[in-house]
Design a protein around this motif. Structure first.
Motif, PDB file in Angstrom:
ATOM      1  N   GLU A   1       0.156  -2.909   9.571  1.00  0.00           N
ATOM      2  CA  GLU A   1      -1.290  -3.203   9.628  1.00  0.00           C
ATOM      3  C   GLU A   1      -1.628  -4.595  10.143  1.00  0.00           C
ATOM      4  OE1 GLU A   1      -2.715  -2.877   5.565  1.00  0.00           O
ATOM      5  OE2 GLU A   1      -1.615  -4.670   4.982  1.00  0.00           O
ATOM      6  N   HIS A   2      -0.684  -5.543  10.138  1.00  0.00           N
ATOM      7  CA  HIS A   2      -1.038  -6.925  10.499  1.00  0.00           C
ATOM      8  C   HIS A   2      -1.031  -7.178  11.997  1.00  0.00           C
ATOM      9  CE1 HIS A   2       0.517  -8.279   6.306  1.00  0.00           C
ATOM     10  NE2 HIS A   2      -0.658  -7.691   6.238  1.00  0.00           N
TER      11      HIS A   2
ATOM     12  N   HIS B   1       0.846  -1.188   0.000  1.00  0.00           N
ATOM     13  CA  HIS B   1       0.000   0.000   0.000  1.00  0.00           C
ATOM     14  C   HIS B   1       0.883   1.241   0.000  1.00  0.00           C
ATOM     15  CE1 HIS B   1      -2.785  -3.156   1.377  1.00  0.00           C
ATOM     16  NE2 HIS B   1      -1.921  -3.425   2.320  1.00  0.00           N
TER      17      HIS B   1
END
Ligand code: FAD
Ligand code: S2G
Ligand code: ZN
Length: 492
Positions: free
Chosen positions: A449-450, A403
């Motif tokens: 994000e994980h 991203h």
């Protein structure tokens, strides 16, 4: 598959016994589906094995019991009992997490939300969705379509991940650039604390400044503070029209140029921008049926999605608006890109998105994969990739993608096959302390994000000041004093 048996860690938790199992069968409705047990540990229950194994097949717990409550009240009763019996619990959603957070490391009880899959409703005045936590994201996408709305979050695991798991990991995904994070879009939430306290914060008011915003503690808490059972999510309108283009570029400076041009020229019409490198592109070709319409001779590729929100025009006019925007962008980047294609229909749109979203499968099928999910200064992406490639040499195929609009790069490095655990472990010992401290040197994040889960727990304190970590541990101590929630996740 690559099964790394995790040796049980010495912990002060109780061992599950028959009385416990009978107790759960007594308090849960439809115990025949709510209680999945193999107390003897015969390994007879394949269903239980699914709850014990993560999506990457990297972790295999030895839980003897999975519980599938059907209500917040039942979750409360389960946790209250486990807390009193000092039984460790792993909350589980769709089990698509990539950091070893969603499965037991030892014999923890799995508390699955997959029976709490009711959508409560959609308030059209506020455009707020109310839902139980165990609803699969794709089901919410389908449900909201009838109102012309969509969830603010979208990710490649949409067919399996739960909105509860998305909240617990504060999932990012491909829409964050445009619609912001789940922290920004979660209006209300119900969470159950380990002692069974039900924190019902579902009075979904856009504005409510009465005390601490407790819901935010649970967003991104990865099951270590309590169980999220319901949520109220602010949802954006589905754009009147959208389309996607794929570009090919020969160096990363040009990738950054296209990123800037897209943001400057498209501004609020830019709804997603992703990149991937040639290794990621090639590994997808080697292991999946997905084909890149721009071929395999370029160094970088970018996916740019443009949306139009003007609902007064006709569908044709909307499509024309989007086309004009893309042609306008092309004019600005025609000397920068090597090649480009605009999707002509929804199947071509899907084909372009598959080039990006299915990369994870390509690396997974190549072999044992080191997976990294960094936030970094964007201009440092190539340096990072080169350093990791140098470190792993020709032991691994190393690719970068992600991203780019959020400054979030996914690095996947796969060593061939699943039968060389010794090499994997040796390389891991060599690579991970070094790469995570390199992220810190660049003032990045070791998890964009994980989440941290169990795989990154040893490095978490590298990336957060010890003042921050100590306040987090105090909060954990207040909400989960017995430490029964997802032990050894987030904190080592
Ligand atoms: P699980 O994997 O079941 O659990 C994840 C964590 O949340 C665990 O720690 C678990 O204990 C906890 N948890 C789950 N449900 C609850 C609950 N109700 N209450 C409290 N704790 C809970 N992630 C991204 O951020 N962006 C992406 O673009 C992205 N793409 C992906 C693509 C693929 C193909 C795959 C396989 C994964 C991807 N992921 C991505 C990772 C994963 O899908 C997300 O982390 C997702 O939010 C996990 O949701 P889940 O329901 O599967 O949660
Ligand atoms: C993505 C998930 C896959 C990965 O594709 O955006 O978040 O390998 C990732 O990290
Ligand atoms: Zn991602």
């Amino acid at each position: 598959p690559q099964i790394i048996l995790v040796h049980s860690q010495n912990r002060s938790y109780s061992k599950l016994n028959q009385d416990d199992v009978n107790h759960f069968k007594g308090i849960l409705n439809k115990p025949e589906v709510a209680v999945i047990e193999d107390l003897e540990g015969t390994g007879s229950s394949s269903e239980l094995s699914g709850y014990n194994t993560d999506w990457l097949n990297k972790l295999k717990g030895n839980s003897k019991l999975a519980l599938r409550p059907s209500s917040t009240e039942e979750v409360s009763q389960i946790l209250k009992y486990c807390n009193s019996r000092q039984l460790a619990v792993v909350p589980q959603g769709g089990n698509t997490g990539l950091v070893g957070g969603s499965v037991p490391l030892d014999d923890e009880i799995v508390l699955s939300l997959n029976r709490m899959n009711n959508i409560i409703g959609f308030d059209k005045n506020y455009s707020i969705l109310k839902t139980q936590a165990g609803v699969v994201l794709e089901k919410l996408i389908e449900y909201l379509e009838q109102f012309g709305y969509m969830p603010p979050v979208d990710l490649g695991a949409r067919g399996s991940c739960h909105i509860g798991g998305n909240l617990a990991t504060n999932a990012g995904g491909i829409k964050l650039l445009k619609y912001n994070s789940l922290h920004a879009n979660t209006i209300g939430l119900t969470a159950v604390l380990p002692d069974g306290t039900i924190l019902d914060n579902m009075r979904a008011l856009r504005k409510d400044n009465t005390g601490y915003h407790l819901k935010h503690l649970f967003i991104g808490s990865e099951g270590t503070l309590g169980v999220i059972t319901e949520a109220a999510i602010l949802c954006p309108k589905i754009p009147a029209a959208h389309n996607v283009a794929l570009f090919a570029l020969d160096n990363f400076d040009k990738v950054e140029e296209v990123l800037r041009a897209s943001k400057d020229y498209l501004s609020e019409n830019l709804t997603a921008i992703e990149f991937f490198d040639s290794e990621s592109n090639n590994i997808l070709k080697d292991h999946t049926k997905h084909r890149n319409p721009l071929g395999y001779s370029h160094n970088y590729y970018m996916v740019v999605e443009v949306s139009n929100f003007d609902n007064t025009s006709t569908a044709e006019e909307n499509t024309k608006i989007i086309e004009d925007k893309f042609f306008g962008l092309f004019e600005k980047i025609s000397t920068v890109i090597e090649d480009g294609v605009i999707a002509q229909d929804s199947s071509q749109r899907e084909a372009i998105w598959n080039c990006r979203e299915r990369i994870v499968e390509g690396f997974f099928k190549e072999g044992m994969t080191f997976k990294y999910d960094f936030s970094l200064p964007i201009d440092k992406f190539p340096v990072f990739l080169d350093k990791i490639r140098d470190k792993l040499g020709d032991h691994a195929r190393t690719g970068g993608y992600g991203h780019i609009g959020d400054g979030n790069i996914h690095v996947n490095a796969s060593i061939k096959g699943y039968d060389n655990l010794k090499l994997f472990k040796e390389l891991q010992k060599e690579l991970e302390p070094w790469v995570f401290s390199l992220v810190e040197d660049y003032e990045g994040s070791i998890s964009a994000e994980h989440g941290i889960g169990s795989f990154k727990a040893p490095y978490f304190e590298l990336n957060k000041s010890n003042k921050m970590v100590s306040v987090m541990k105090q909060i954990k101590g207040v909400l989960d004093p017995n430490g029964i929630m997802n032990p050894h996740k987030l904190f080592d």
